[in-house]
Write a protein that holds these residues in place. Sequence first.
Motif, PDB file in Angstrom:
ATOM      1  N   SER A  67     -66.245 -87.831  46.039  1.00 46.59           N
ATOM      2  CA  SER A  67     -67.023 -87.120  47.054  1.00 46.59           C
ATOM      3  C   SER A  67     -66.105 -86.329  47.984  1.00 46.59           C
ATOM      4  N   GLU A  68     -66.694 -85.366  48.673  1.00 46.94           N
ATOM      5  CA  GLU A  68     -65.971 -84.652  49.727  1.00 46.94           C
ATOM      6  C   GLU A  68     -66.272 -85.234  51.106  1.00 46.94           C
ATOM      7  N   ARG A  69     -67.108 -86.268  51.125  1.00 47.93           N
ATOM      8  CA  ARG A  69     -67.424 -86.969  52.382  1.00 47.93           C
ATOM      9  C   ARG A  69     -66.821 -88.365  52.335  1.00 47.93           C
ATOM     10  N   CYS A  70     -66.239 -88.793  53.437  1.00 51.27           N
ATOM     11  CA  CYS A  70     -65.616 -90.115  53.500  1.00 51.27           C
ATOM     12  C   CYS A  70     -66.136 -90.882  54.706  1.00 51.27           C
ATOM     13  N   ALA A  71     -66.506 -92.118  54.493  1.00 49.64           N
ATOM     14  CA  ALA A  71     -66.864 -93.019  55.589  1.00 49.64           C
ATOM     15  C   ALA A  71     -65.615 -93.784  56.002  1.00 49.64           C
ATOM     16  N   VAL A  72     -65.307 -93.766  57.287  1.00 48.85           N
ATOM     17  CA  VAL A  72     -64.158 -94.487  57.825  1.00 48.85           C
ATOM     18  C   VAL A  72     -64.689 -95.721  58.545  1.00 48.85           C
ATOM     19  N   ILE A  73     -64.318 -96.898  58.051  1.00 49.80           N
ATOM     20  CA  ILE A  73     -64.793 -98.146  58.626  1.00 49.80           C
ATOM     21  C   ILE A  73     -63.820 -98.596  59.706  1.00 49.80           C
ATOM     22  N   LEU A  74     -64.316 -98.706  60.930  1.00 48.98           N
ATOM     23  CA  LEU A  74     -63.495 -99.054  62.096  1.00 48.98           C
ATOM     24  C   LEU A  74     -63.837-100.474  62.524  1.00 48.98           C
ATOM     25  N   SER A  75     -62.980-101.408  62.131  1.00 41.29           N
ATOM     26  CA  SER A  75     -63.257-102.825  62.361  1.00 41.29           C
ATOM     27  C   SER A  75     -63.073-103.215  63.824  1.00 41.29           C
TER      28      SER A  75
ATOM     29  N   GLU B 221     -56.051 -83.309  55.052  1.00 39.86           N
ATOM     30  CA  GLU B 221     -54.867 -82.657  54.485  1.00 39.86           C
ATOM     31  C   GLU B 221     -54.483 -83.207  53.117  1.00 39.86           C
ATOM     32  N   ARG B 222     -54.587 -84.517  52.938  1.00 40.30           N
ATOM     33  CA  ARG B 222     -54.126 -85.123  51.682  1.00 40.30           C
ATOM     34  C   ARG B 222     -55.208 -85.173  50.611  1.00 40.30           C
ATOM     35  N   PHE B 223     -56.447 -85.452  51.027  1.00 41.34           N
ATOM     36  CA  PHE B 223     -57.497 -85.668  50.036  1.00 41.34           C
ATOM     37  C   PHE B 223     -58.569 -84.578  50.022  1.00 41.34           C
ATOM     38  N   GLY B 224     -58.442 -83.579  50.875  1.00 44.66           N
ATOM     39  CA  GLY B 224     -59.388 -82.470  50.869  1.00 44.66           C
ATOM     40  C   GLY B 224     -60.782 -82.838  51.348  1.00 44.66           C
ATOM     41  N   ILE B 225     -60.895 -83.885  52.161  1.00 43.01           N
ATOM     42  CA  ILE B 225     -62.201 -84.310  52.683  1.00 43.01           C
ATOM     43  C   ILE B 225     -62.704 -83.265  53.680  1.00 43.01           C
ATOM     44  N   VAL B 226     -63.975 -82.914  53.547  1.00 40.71           N
ATOM     45  CA  VAL B 226     -64.555 -81.907  54.440  1.00 40.71           C
ATOM     46  C   VAL B 226     -65.592 -82.498  55.393  1.00 40.71           C
ATOM     47  N   SER B 227     -65.960 -83.761  55.169  1.00 45.35           N
ATOM     48  CA  SER B 227     -66.945 -84.404  56.041  1.00 45.35           C
ATOM     49  C   SER B 227     -66.583 -85.877  56.195  1.00 45.35           C
ATOM     50  N   VAL B 228     -66.577 -86.343  57.443  1.00 48.91           N
ATOM     51  CA  VAL B 228     -66.243 -87.733  57.752  1.00 48.91           C
ATOM     52  C   VAL B 228     -67.368 -88.341  58.572  1.00 48.91           C
ATOM     53  N   VAL B 229     -67.661 -89.601  58.293  1.00 51.60           N
ATOM     54  CA  VAL B 229     -68.600 -90.381  59.095  1.00 51.60           C
ATOM     55  C   VAL B 229     -67.882 -91.640  59.551  1.00 51.60           C
TER      56      VAL B 229
ATOM     57  N   VAL C 202     -65.635 -84.424  61.428  1.00 49.42           N
ATOM     58  CA  VAL C 202     -66.420 -85.643  61.647  1.00 49.42           C
ATOM     59  C   VAL C 202     -67.857 -85.239  61.950  1.00 49.42           C
ATOM     60  N   ASP C 203     -68.779 -85.630  61.068  1.00 47.63           N
ATOM     61  CA  ASP C 203     -70.166 -85.182  61.157  1.00 47.63           C
ATOM     62  C   ASP C 203     -71.110 -86.202  61.777  1.00 47.63           C
ATOM     63  N   GLY C 204     -70.629 -87.418  62.046  1.00 47.32           N
ATOM     64  CA  GLY C 204     -71.523 -88.409  62.630  1.00 47.32           C
ATOM     65  C   GLY C 204     -70.828 -89.733  62.849  1.00 47.32           C
ATOM     66  N   ILE C 205     -71.468 -90.580  63.640  1.00 48.98           N
ATOM     67  CA  ILE C 205     -70.927 -91.918  63.910  1.00 48.98           C
ATOM     68  C   ILE C 205     -72.063 -92.932  63.932  1.00 48.98           C
ATOM     69  N   VAL C 206     -71.812 -94.060  63.276  1.00 45.71           N
ATOM     70  CA  VAL C 206     -72.726 -95.205  63.293  1.00 45.71           C
ATOM     71  C   VAL C 206     -72.019 -96.329  64.035  1.00 45.71           C
TER      72      VAL C 206
END
Length: 324
Positions: free
Chosen positions: A100-108, A166-174, A198-202
Motif C-alpha cells: 500500500s501507499e498508506r501506512c498506519a503508525v502505531i504509537l504505543s 523518503e525510504r518507502f514512498g508512503i504518501v498517506s499516514v494514519v 499524515v491524513d488522520g489520527i485515531v
Amino acid sequence: MKDILTHPAFIWSVTGLIISLLILWIVSFFVASYFVYVCTLKRRKKDQWGRELPSEMEPTLIKMYNTGLAWGEENKAHKTDVHIVNKGLNLYGEYYDFGSERCAVILSGRTESLRYGYFFAIPYAKNGCNILVLDPRAHGLSDGEYNTVGFEESTDIIEWVKMLKERFGIVSVVFHGICIGAAGGVLALTSGNCPDIVDGIVTEGMFPNFGESVKNHMKERKKAIFPTYKLVDMWMKKYTSHSMEIGPIDFIDKLSVPLLMLHSKEDLYSTPEYAQKLYDKAGTSQKKLVWFDHGRHSMLRITDTERYDSSISEFLSQLPILTK
C-alpha cells in the motif's frame, strides 16, 4: 508546671521538635515524589520496558499480546527492521509492507514496546494499510532514559514519518495512538513541523495532560495528591524541561486532520469528562467520538473488538482515496 511550660529551654525544645518534624515531613514528600517519578517515567536499566514480555501479566493483557504476536508471526515475511536517529538517540521499529501507499503508525503507551503495537495493527492491515510499529524512546531497543509523556516523542514521530516518505514512498499516514502515544501524535500534528502526508489520527484513552492521569492514579490508590503531585512535576521539569501539566488539551485546537477518538466510559485515568473536553476543543472539522460503555484504559479493542475495528474501518473509508 506553669513555670516549666513557659521556661525558655522548654519552648526552644518544643520549637525544635516541631521544626524537625516539619523538615522530616517535607523530606519524606521529596523522597516519595522522586520515587514516583523514577518508577513512572525513567528507564533505570536497558532491559526495562523491553521487547520481552513481562513475566507477570493479567489474563486480558496476555490475550492481547498473544493475539498480536500471532499476527506478527503470520506476517513476518512482510517485515523490515527499521532505524532512525533523532537528537542523538538510536530509535528502532518494524515496517510491514503489504503493497500500500498508506501506512498506519502505531504509537504505543508508557512501558510498551513495539510488540504491544501488533495487537492494534490488525484492523489497519485488514483495511489494506502498511504498518509501522515502534519502540518509543526509552523502550525496547531504542535509546533513551526518560519518557517525556509525548513531548520529545513527538519529534521522534515526525522523523519516522519523514523516513516512511523518503525510504518507502508512503504518501498517506494514519496515526493510531494509545494513551501517551495519542499525546505524542497530537503534539506532532500540531507542532508545525509534521510532514503533510499524515491524513488522520485515531486515539484511544487520550488524556488532557499527563498530570490529570497521575492524579487519577493517586486517587485510585488512595494516596495524597498534594504536594506529591506538584513535586513529581518538579522532577519532570528538572530532568526533561517539560511539565506534565501541559498536554493535548493545550494544542488540540490546532489539529487540522480528521480525528477519531475511541474512549471508555469506565476509563479511570483518562476520564470521560476530559475526553469530551478534548473532543469539543479539537480544531478539525472532521471528528468523531465513539463511546464504549465498558473497557479499561488502553483495553478497549480486546473488550469490544468488532465495534473497535469497524469504527476504524469507517474512519479509513472517509480518508482521501489513494491512486497509484
